[in-house]
Design a protein around this motif. Sequence first.
Motif, PDB file in Angstrom:
ATOM      1  N   ASP A  22       0.663  -1.186   0.053  1.00 18.20           N
ATOM      2  CA  ASP A  22       0.068   0.120   0.161  1.00 18.20           C
ATOM      3  C   ASP A  22       0.860   1.326  -0.017  1.00 18.20           C
ATOM      4  O   ASP A  22       0.834   2.274  -0.875  1.00 18.20           O
ATOM      5  N   ILE A  26       0.707   4.164  -3.067  1.00 22.85           N
ATOM      6  CA  ILE A  26       0.361   5.310  -2.595  1.00 22.85           C
ATOM      7  C   ILE A  26       1.451   6.229  -3.047  1.00 22.85           C
ATOM      8  O   ILE A  26       1.069   7.416  -3.810  1.00 22.85           O
ATOM      9  N   VAL A  58      -1.451  10.167   5.945  1.00 22.02           N
ATOM     10  CA  VAL A  58      -2.261   9.383   5.383  1.00 22.02           C
ATOM     11  C   VAL A  58      -2.199   7.907   6.022  1.00 22.02           C
ATOM     12  O   VAL A  58      -0.771   7.321   5.966  1.00 22.02           O
ATOM     13  N   THR A  60      -3.703   4.035   7.020  1.00 19.99           N
ATOM     14  CA  THR A  60      -4.524   2.748   6.857  1.00 19.99           C
ATOM     15  C   THR A  60      -4.939   2.257   8.106  1.00 19.99           C
ATOM     16  O   THR A  60      -4.493   2.371   9.390  1.00 19.99           O
ATOM     17  N   HIS A  61      -6.236   1.498   8.119  1.00 23.14           N
ATOM     18  CA  HIS A  61      -6.805   0.957   8.868  1.00 23.14           C
ATOM     19  C   HIS A  61      -5.925   0.114   9.946  1.00 23.14           C
ATOM     20  O   HIS A  61      -6.136   0.282  11.199  1.00 23.14           O
ATOM     21  N   ILE A  88      -6.028  11.770   6.662  1.00 19.10           N
ATOM     22  CA  ILE A  88      -6.846  10.853   5.803  1.00 19.10           C
ATOM     23  C   ILE A  88      -6.589   9.538   6.407  1.00 19.10           C
ATOM     24  O   ILE A  88      -5.423   8.675   6.245  1.00 19.10           O
ATOM     25  N   LEU A  90      -7.721   5.663   5.848  1.00 17.05           N
ATOM     26  CA  LEU A  90      -8.191   4.652   4.794  1.00 17.05           C
ATOM     27  C   LEU A  90      -8.804   3.332   5.555  1.00 17.05           C
ATOM     28  O   LEU A  90      -7.802   2.674   6.188  1.00 17.05           O
ATOM     29  N   GLU A  92     -11.063  -0.107   6.152  1.00 19.60           N
ATOM     30  CA  GLU A  92     -11.803  -1.393   5.466  1.00 19.60           C
ATOM     31  C   GLU A  92     -13.150  -1.011   5.366  1.00 19.60           C
ATOM     32  O   GLU A  92     -13.997  -0.432   6.342  1.00 19.60           O
ATOM     33  N   HIS A 116     -11.904   7.659   4.311  1.00 18.19           N
ATOM     34  CA  HIS A 116     -12.253   6.882   2.886  1.00 18.19           C
ATOM     35  C   HIS A 116     -12.323   5.459   3.189  1.00 18.19           C
ATOM     36  O   HIS A 116     -11.705   4.944   4.064  1.00 18.19           O
ATOM     37  N   ARG A 118     -11.740   1.665   1.716  1.00 16.32           N
ATOM     38  CA  ARG A 118     -10.719   1.095   0.667  1.00 16.32           C
ATOM     39  C   ARG A 118     -11.872  -0.229  -0.025  1.00 16.32           C
ATOM     40  O   ARG A 118     -12.725  -0.767   0.732  1.00 16.32           O
ATOM     41  N   ILE A 120      -9.866   2.320  -2.710  1.00 16.53           N
ATOM     42  CA  ILE A 120     -10.480   3.824  -3.546  1.00 16.53           C
ATOM     43  C   ILE A 120      -9.517   3.995  -4.709  1.00 16.53           C
ATOM     44  O   ILE A 120      -8.530   3.595  -4.619  1.00 16.53           O
ATOM     45  N   LEU A 125      -8.268   9.526  -4.261  1.00 14.40           N
ATOM     46  CA  LEU A 125      -7.132   9.862  -3.088  1.00 14.40           C
ATOM     47  C   LEU A 125      -6.409  11.075  -3.651  1.00 14.40           C
ATOM     48  O   LEU A 125      -5.921  11.665  -2.820  1.00 14.40           O
TER      49      LEU A 125
END
Length: 347
Positions: A22, A26, A58, A60-61, A88, A90, A92, A116, A118, A120, A125
């Motif tokens: 990821d 990104i 940014v 992620t979960h 931001i 991200l 699930e 947001h 995913r 996405i 993004l």
Amino acid sequence: MRAPPAESELDWVLVLAPFRKDADYIAAFLGEQKVDVLAAKAGDDLESHLGRGPGIIVITHESLTPDVVGMIADHLAKQPDWSEVPVIVLLERAAPIARIRTQLQSSWPGSRLLFHIRPIAALELVNAIQSNLIVRLRQRQVRDSLDREKELRLELNHRVKNILASVTSIFQMTKRGATTVDDLATEFSARLQALSNVHSAVFEAGGEEVELSAVVELTVSPYNRGSVSRISVSGPDIVVSREAGTTIALCLHELTTNAIKYGALFHPDGAVNVNWELSSDEDPVLSLDWREAGGPSVQAPTRQGYGTRYVRASLQSLFGTAPQISFERDGFRCSASGPVSRLSKRT
């Protein structure tokens, strides 16, 4: 992966996505959009990354561990009042979004939280990140405006205090030399006008410095009416500080006042020449000369008046050496010289 630059118009992005590919994914499509990004890897020193000051985070979960949440909370708590860092998140699709939102809003009160789901789309993004980079830019512009406003208020306060101190000093010195109320009012008003003329010249110049020729012309112009020039002025172009211009103008006003009362300007055929020259040295020297001619026969006074005392003390303070003041039989003369660096803007 594009490393965050030392200086950039837009902020850079810190990506916390330690699993799978990821972070690299990104970073790759942000790099294509010329967005500066640092993709953190598992085992990286997150505290060090945060210390470099990302503009956007940014995350992620799966990165929302208690340790990471705590470090980001500490980073956000250190932000200045103007800074609202966009984060931001991200998530699930199956994540308990409401609960996570509540927890993060409680842990990160100084952030701008955006969520947001995913997967996405890359374009979505990128648009979100670029929009928030603009938000960060506007935040910094507001900060700069507030800082500039504060500087202007401090500068205005300083200038007002200096002006009031000058006015008080002029009044006290004028009062000591006045014999009647009318004399006090007339001389005090004239000296205030001289001070006003210099501030007008500096304002019109648009800064802290002003052309010496403008200062001299404004000071002597009331005595040169129409085609009759009682006071001639000549000298090369040179810029002096506001303080130096004020001092020179007040000294010229005092010399003019004395010339009207006792010197060359007392007679209709008398005249004054104001001249300044620059040496060609590596540290150039400015020489300023006031010379009277065509007036009554000059004799040295038995006592030193306010005007002479003021001129002598002020020019010595400005140029670093005492001026040469002579009561020559064919006309009064006052000359001062010193390094140009003393007359430039002082910090």
